[in-house]
Design a protein around this motif. Structure first.
Motif, PDB file in Angstrom:
ATOM      1  N   THR A   3       0.829  -1.208   0.000  1.00 14.81           N
ATOM      2  CA  THR A   3       0.000   0.000   0.000  1.00 14.81           C
ATOM      3  C   THR A   3       0.865   1.260   0.000  1.00 14.81           C
ATOM      4  OG1 THR A   3      -1.691  -1.210   1.232  1.00 14.81           O
ATOM      5  CG2 THR A   3      -1.873   1.182   1.214  1.00 14.81           C
ATOM      6  N   GLN A   4       1.878   1.285   0.862  1.00 16.58           N
ATOM      7  CA  GLN A   4       2.762   2.444   0.927  1.00 16.58           C
ATOM      8  C   GLN A   4       3.570   2.606  -0.362  1.00 16.58           C
ATOM      9  OE1 GLN A   4       2.392   0.169   3.322  1.00 16.58           O
ATOM     10  NE2 GLN A   4       1.910   1.239   5.217  1.00 16.58           N
ATOM     11  N   LEU A   5       4.037   1.495  -0.917  1.00 12.78           N
ATOM     12  CA  LEU A   5       4.808   1.569  -2.162  1.00 12.78           C
ATOM     13  C   LEU A   5       3.922   2.046  -3.321  1.00 12.78           C
ATOM     14  CD1 LEU A   5       6.908  -1.702  -1.732  1.00 12.78           C
ATOM     15  CD2 LEU A   5       7.729   0.648  -1.535  1.00 12.78           C
ATOM     16  N   GLN A   6       2.682   1.595  -3.353  1.00  8.31           N
ATOM     17  CA  GLN A   6       1.740   2.050  -4.384  1.00  8.31           C
ATOM     18  C   GLN A   6       1.428   3.537  -4.204  1.00  8.31           C
ATOM     19  OE1 GLN A   6      -1.508  -0.657  -3.835  1.00  8.31           O
ATOM     20  NE2 GLN A   6      -0.483  -2.332  -4.919  1.00  8.31           N
ATOM     21  N   VAL A  37       4.881   6.171   5.032  1.00  6.28           N
ATOM     22  CA  VAL A  37       5.559   6.106   3.737  1.00  6.28           C
ATOM     23  C   VAL A  37       7.056   6.353   3.928  1.00  6.28           C
ATOM     24  CG1 VAL A  37       5.754   7.168   1.458  1.00  6.28           C
ATOM     25  CG2 VAL A  37       3.500   6.718   2.426  1.00  6.28           C
ATOM     26  N   GLY A  38       7.418   7.289   4.774  1.00  2.81           N
ATOM     27  CA  GLY A  38       8.829   7.563   5.056  1.00  2.81           C
ATOM     28  C   GLY A  38       9.541   6.353   5.640  1.00  2.81           C
ATOM     29  N   ALA A  39       8.869   5.644   6.539  1.00  2.00           N
ATOM     30  CA  ALA A  39       9.470   4.448   7.138  1.00  2.00           C
ATOM     31  C   ALA A  39       9.701   3.366   6.080  1.00  2.00           C
ATOM     32  CB  ALA A  39       8.580   3.913   8.255  1.00  2.00           C
ATOM     33  N   VAL A  40       8.761   3.210   5.175  1.00  2.00           N
ATOM     34  CA  VAL A  40       8.906   2.215   4.114  1.00  2.00           C
ATOM     35  C   VAL A  40      10.039   2.605   3.168  1.00  2.00           C
ATOM     36  CG1 VAL A  40       7.771   1.143   2.132  1.00  2.00           C
ATOM     37  CG2 VAL A  40       6.546   1.396   4.292  1.00  2.00           C
ATOM     38  N   VAL A  41      10.137   3.897   2.863  1.00  2.00           N
ATOM     39  CA  VAL A  41      11.236   4.356   1.996  1.00  2.00           C
ATOM     40  C   VAL A  41      12.571   4.010   2.642  1.00  2.00           C
ATOM     41  CG1 VAL A  41      12.419   6.411   1.131  1.00  2.00           C
ATOM     42  CG2 VAL A  41       9.955   6.149   0.794  1.00  2.00           C
ATOM     43  N   TRP A  42      12.735   4.302   3.929  1.00  2.36           N
ATOM     44  CA  TRP A  42      13.986   3.974   4.609  1.00  2.36           C
ATOM     45  C   TRP A  42      14.208   2.474   4.662  1.00  2.36           C
ATOM     46  CZ3 TRP A  42      18.061   6.692   5.094  1.00  2.36           C
ATOM     47  CH2 TRP A  42      17.971   8.075   5.132  1.00  2.36           C
ATOM     48  N   PHE A  43      13.128   1.709   4.844  1.00  2.32           N
ATOM     49  CA  PHE A  43      13.229   0.252   4.875  1.00  2.32           C
ATOM     50  C   PHE A  43      13.785  -0.266   3.552  1.00  2.32           C
ATOM     51  CE2 PHE A  43      11.793  -4.115   4.792  1.00  2.32           C
ATOM     52  CZ  PHE A  43      11.889  -4.531   6.110  1.00  2.32           C
ATOM     53  N   VAL A  44      13.231   0.201   2.447  1.00  4.28           N
ATOM     54  CA  VAL A  44      13.677  -0.235   1.118  1.00  4.28           C
ATOM     55  C   VAL A  44      15.095   0.264   0.836  1.00  4.28           C
ATOM     56  CG1 VAL A  44      13.247  -0.026  -1.363  1.00  4.28           C
ATOM     57  CG2 VAL A  44      11.347  -0.454   0.199  1.00  4.28           C
ATOM     58  N   LEU A  45      15.368   1.517   1.150  1.00  5.38           N
ATOM     59  CA  LEU A  45      16.700   2.063   0.891  1.00  5.38           C
ATOM     60  C   LEU A  45      17.770   1.346   1.712  1.00  5.38           C
ATOM     61  CD1 LEU A  45      16.008   5.898   0.606  1.00  5.38           C
ATOM     62  CD2 LEU A  45      16.411   4.245  -1.233  1.00  5.38           C
ATOM     63  N   PHE A  46      17.435   0.954   2.935  1.00  2.00           N
ATOM     64  CA  PHE A  46      18.397   0.209   3.753  1.00  2.00           C
ATOM     65  C   PHE A  46      18.686  -1.145   3.113  1.00  2.00           C
ATOM     66  CE2 PHE A  46      19.881  -2.492   7.194  1.00  2.00           C
ATOM     67  CZ  PHE A  46      20.842  -1.684   7.770  1.00  2.00           C
ATOM     68  N   PHE A  60       8.543  11.591  -7.126  1.00  2.00           N
ATOM     69  CA  PHE A  60       9.286  12.768  -6.674  1.00  2.00           C
ATOM     70  C   PHE A  60       8.551  13.464  -5.529  1.00  2.00           C
ATOM     71  CE2 PHE A  60      10.328  17.299  -6.766  1.00  2.00           C
ATOM     72  CZ  PHE A  60      11.699  17.220  -6.593  1.00  2.00           C
ATOM     73  N   ASN A  61       9.238  13.675  -4.416  1.00  2.00           N
ATOM     74  CA  ASN A  61       8.700  14.342  -3.238  1.00  2.00           C
ATOM     75  C   ASN A  61       7.415  13.667  -2.739  1.00  2.00           C
ATOM     76  OD1 ASN A  61       8.819  16.255  -1.208  1.00  2.00           O
ATOM     77  ND2 ASN A  61       7.654  17.775  -2.356  1.00  2.00           N
ATOM     78  N   SER A  62       7.362  12.345  -2.861  1.00  2.00           N
ATOM     79  CA  SER A  62       6.134  11.623  -2.539  1.00  2.00           C
ATOM     80  C   SER A  62       5.981  11.269  -1.067  1.00  2.00           C
ATOM     81  CB  SER A  62       6.047  10.348  -3.377  1.00  2.00           C
ATOM     82  OG  SER A  62       7.159   9.526  -3.130  1.00  2.00           O
TER      83      SER A  62
END
Length: 141
Positions: A42-45, A62-71, A53-55
């Motif tokens: 859901t967050q990735l979608q 959403v920020g936590a998921v971004v950090w999860f994926v980037l890590f 960009f700037n999503s």
């Protein structure tokens, strides 16, 4: 005149018991990223829906998921670098103890902050990187 040739990588191959850390880290990174795709669709979608960009905005989920994926991606890059260093260590030894100490510190912090997380999977390669690896030690000398 004699020509000097360097030993082939196969003739000086490092035993698997001393070069598994990079592969382990790559496997953990893949599992980490697949987990994100399964648990946080859901967050990735939402990121894609917002145009990437700037999503993140001020959305903590959403920020936590971004950090999860980037890590996961960062861990894969680190694993790849260690894999390359391990494969080439027979020809040019690369000291990885400092890197291991940093990874160990990050891992211990992650375990302390989130004991029921996957940080435990980073502990084996972190400890192994901190352990001294020497040709003499492998020969029993």
């Amino acid at each position: 005149m004699t020509s000097q040739t360097s030993p082939s990588p196969r003739s000086t191959a490092i035993p698997f018991r001393n070069r598994w850390k990079g592969q382990w880290m790559l496997a953990v990174a893949v599992l980490h990223t697949l987990y994100a795709a399964v648990v946080f669709p859901t967050q990735l979608q939402e990121i894609v829906r917002r145009g990437v960009f700037n999503s993140v905005h001020k959305d903590p989920a959403v920020g936590a998921v971004v950090w999860f994926v980037l890590f996961g991606v960062l861990f894969a890059l680190l694993g790849w670098a260690i894999l390359l260093a391990e494969r080439n260590a027979a020809l040019a030894p690369v000291p990885l103890r400092g890197l291991g100490a940093g990874l160990l510190a990050l891992t211990v912090l992650g375990i302390v902050l989130m004991p029921s997380s996957g940080f435990w999977l980073a502990l084996p390669p972190a400890l192994a990187l901190c352990w001294p690896q020497s040709a003499e030690g492998e020969k029993g000398g």
